[in-house]
Design an enzyme around this catalytic site. Structure first.
Site, PDB file in Angstrom:
ATOM      1  N   LYS A 141      46.741 -34.361 -11.820  1.00 23.42           N
ATOM      2  CA  LYS A 141      47.599 -35.273 -12.591  1.00 23.42           C
ATOM      3  C   LYS A 141      48.832 -35.698 -11.800  1.00 23.42           C
ATOM      4  O   LYS A 141      49.316 -36.817 -11.963  1.00 23.42           O
ATOM      5  CB  LYS A 141      48.002 -34.647 -13.935  1.00 23.42           C
ATOM      6  CG  LYS A 141      46.810 -34.557 -14.890  1.00 23.42           C
ATOM      7  CD  LYS A 141      47.216 -34.336 -16.331  1.00 23.42           C
ATOM      8  CE  LYS A 141      45.994 -34.440 -17.235  1.00 23.42           C
ATOM      9  NZ  LYS A 141      46.256 -34.190 -18.637  1.00 23.42           N
ATOM     10  N   LYS A 163      35.270 -36.420 -15.619  1.00 20.48           N
ATOM     11  CA  LYS A 163      35.150 -36.063 -17.033  1.00 20.48           C
ATOM     12  C   LYS A 163      35.607 -37.234 -17.918  1.00 20.48           C
ATOM     13  O   LYS A 163      36.455 -38.030 -17.513  1.00 20.48           O
ATOM     14  CB  LYS A 163      35.918 -34.774 -17.361  1.00 20.48           C
ATOM     15  CG  LYS A 163      37.391 -34.921 -17.533  1.00 20.48           C
ATOM     16  CD  LYS A 163      37.988 -33.697 -18.250  1.00 20.48           C
ATOM     17  CE  LYS A 163      39.441 -34.030 -18.572  1.00 20.48           C
ATOM     18  NZ  LYS A 163      40.104 -33.187 -19.494  1.00 20.48           N
ATOM     19  N   LYS A 189      40.794 -39.393 -22.322  1.00 25.32           N
ATOM     20  CA  LYS A 189      41.476 -40.442 -23.091  1.00 25.32           C
ATOM     21  C   LYS A 189      42.373 -41.291 -22.212  1.00 25.32           C
ATOM     22  O   LYS A 189      42.699 -42.417 -22.557  1.00 25.32           O
ATOM     23  CB  LYS A 189      42.249 -39.909 -24.287  1.00 25.32           C
ATOM     24  CG  LYS A 189      42.803 -38.522 -24.216  1.00 25.32           C
ATOM     25  CD  LYS A 189      43.518 -38.196 -25.512  1.00 25.32           C
ATOM     26  CE  LYS A 189      43.400 -36.748 -25.898  1.00 25.32           C
ATOM     27  NZ  LYS A 189      43.966 -35.795 -24.936  1.00 25.32           N
TER      28      LYS A 189
END
Ligand code: AQP
Length: 340
Positions: free
Chosen positions: A120, A203, A206
């Protein structure tokens, strides 16, 4: 291992960082509902809004809407506020308070090794928030402020659960107590890692910029059908045995999704559909997905039209939660030596 006996208690959470995906549903919420209904555990489920602001700026209205939508998703999927405690993280201040203590227990080196932090933060870690770096310590607090013994999660959270155990172990060791349990991750089922519909190596998420990569729990039947029809596949027919899915991540993903929605094993799905081309299998998957997901999205829409009902449920959940968390935090402060 600790010798103390802890009440069998489940805690898990999802970030209101965007709309709920099929990955969140199959990898997490569906398991939450099963564990609630098993009757073996007390169950606490959480919208982790404090985590949702760690990665990127969310405007306040979006965060509020996401949080209520996620709560609606939990309830519509079968989380029953009469059976489970359903909360929004920031309404139970002991999460953040214990999180601070754990910031002082966890080591920089441990946090720097977290793959989710590396993914991230990306190449520009200097620009990432301090909150993103500390995220796993707050997650440990979310779990341990309930003395939770079991945490159902998707495969991507395994490392954070190991860190939670490391934090509990170090706290217990440093203070010479047997206070925090060594929580067990529960990573089970065929859908512990639902992959993107556009790229079988990523994966489903959202925050993926491509809406076509995921099925949102608010998608209507047309959107679900379109996304599954367009899902990336390969030219071969489905195999009749699981071994035939090796090196075919997109095919495996669609079969896994089918199996999880139908509550069948991968082998049984391949027994029924082996030999079919995707032109045949995808419509079957569309029918199944629409049948299982439409009632959830309809109930979510009904609840979203009544936000005060959601807010009432969360306010009550916070009161129930604090009956557990306040004494655990108070005891933690006492152990640490804070004058009360
Ligand atoms: N694709 C997935 N397959 C299986 N399980 C999944 N989970 C998430 N994606 C999948 C599980 O959902 C729970 C909540 O995750 P989260 O919202 O706290 O954060 P996340 O894992 O980072 O989920 P997203 O969708 O990828 O969110 P963003 O895009 O905001 O980072 C966890 O139990 C997770 O394992």
């Amino acid at each position: 291992m600790t010798d103390t006996t802890f009440t069998p208690r489940v805690f898990s959470g999802i970030q209101p960082s965007g709309g709920l995906t099929l990955g969140n549903y199959l990898g997490a919420i569906k398991r939450f509902v099963d564990m609630q209904n098993e009757g073996t555990y007390e169950t606490v489920y959480c919208m982790v809004d404090l985590h949702a602001i760690t990665a990127k700026f969310l405007d306040p209205e979006t965060l509020r809407r996401n949080t209520r939508e996620l709560a609606a998703g939990f309830i519509a999927s079968g989380i029953n506020p009469e059976k489970s405690i359903l909360i929004n993280q920031s309404q139970v201040p002991e999460h953040a308070q214990l999180g601070w203590i754990f910031n002082c227990v966890a080591r920089m080196g441990w946090m720097g090794r977290m793959t989710q932090w590396k993914d991230k933060a990306g190449k520009n870690a200097e620009a990432a928030s301090l909150g993103l770096f500390a995220y796993p310590a707050l997650m440990a607090a979310d779990i341990l402020v309930y003395h939770a013994t079991h945490v159902p999660v998707g495969d991507d959270q395994k490392q954070h659960l190991e860190l939670t155990r490391d934090i509990a172990t170090k706290f217990n060791h440093d203070y010479g107590v047997d206070f925090f349990p060594l929580t067990e991750p529960v990573i089970e089922g065929v859908a512990t890692r639902v992959m993107s519909l556009r790229d079988g190596s990523k994966k489903m998420s959202k925050s993926d910029p491509s809406d076509a990569s995921r099925i949102n729990m608010t998608d209507d039947a047309d959107a679900i059908a379109k996304k599954i029809r367009k899902a990336k596949t390969d030219p071969d027919a489905l195999p009749s045995e699981a071994g035939g899915l090796e090196e075919r991540p997109e095919a495996r993903n669609l079969v896994n999704i089918y199996a999880a929605l139908a509550e069948m094993s991968l082998e049984d799905v391949l027994r029924d559909h082996g030999g079919q081309q995707f032109g045949q299998f995808k419509p079957a998957l569309v029918d199944l997905a629409v049948e299982k997901l439409s009632p959830i999205s309809k109930e979510m829409a009904r609840l979203m039209a009544a936000p005060s009902e959601i807010d009432r449920i969360l306010a009550r959940g916070a009161e129930q939660a604090r009956e557990i968390t306040a004494p655990i935090l108070a005891k933690t402060y006492e152990i640490v030596g804070m004058v009360r």
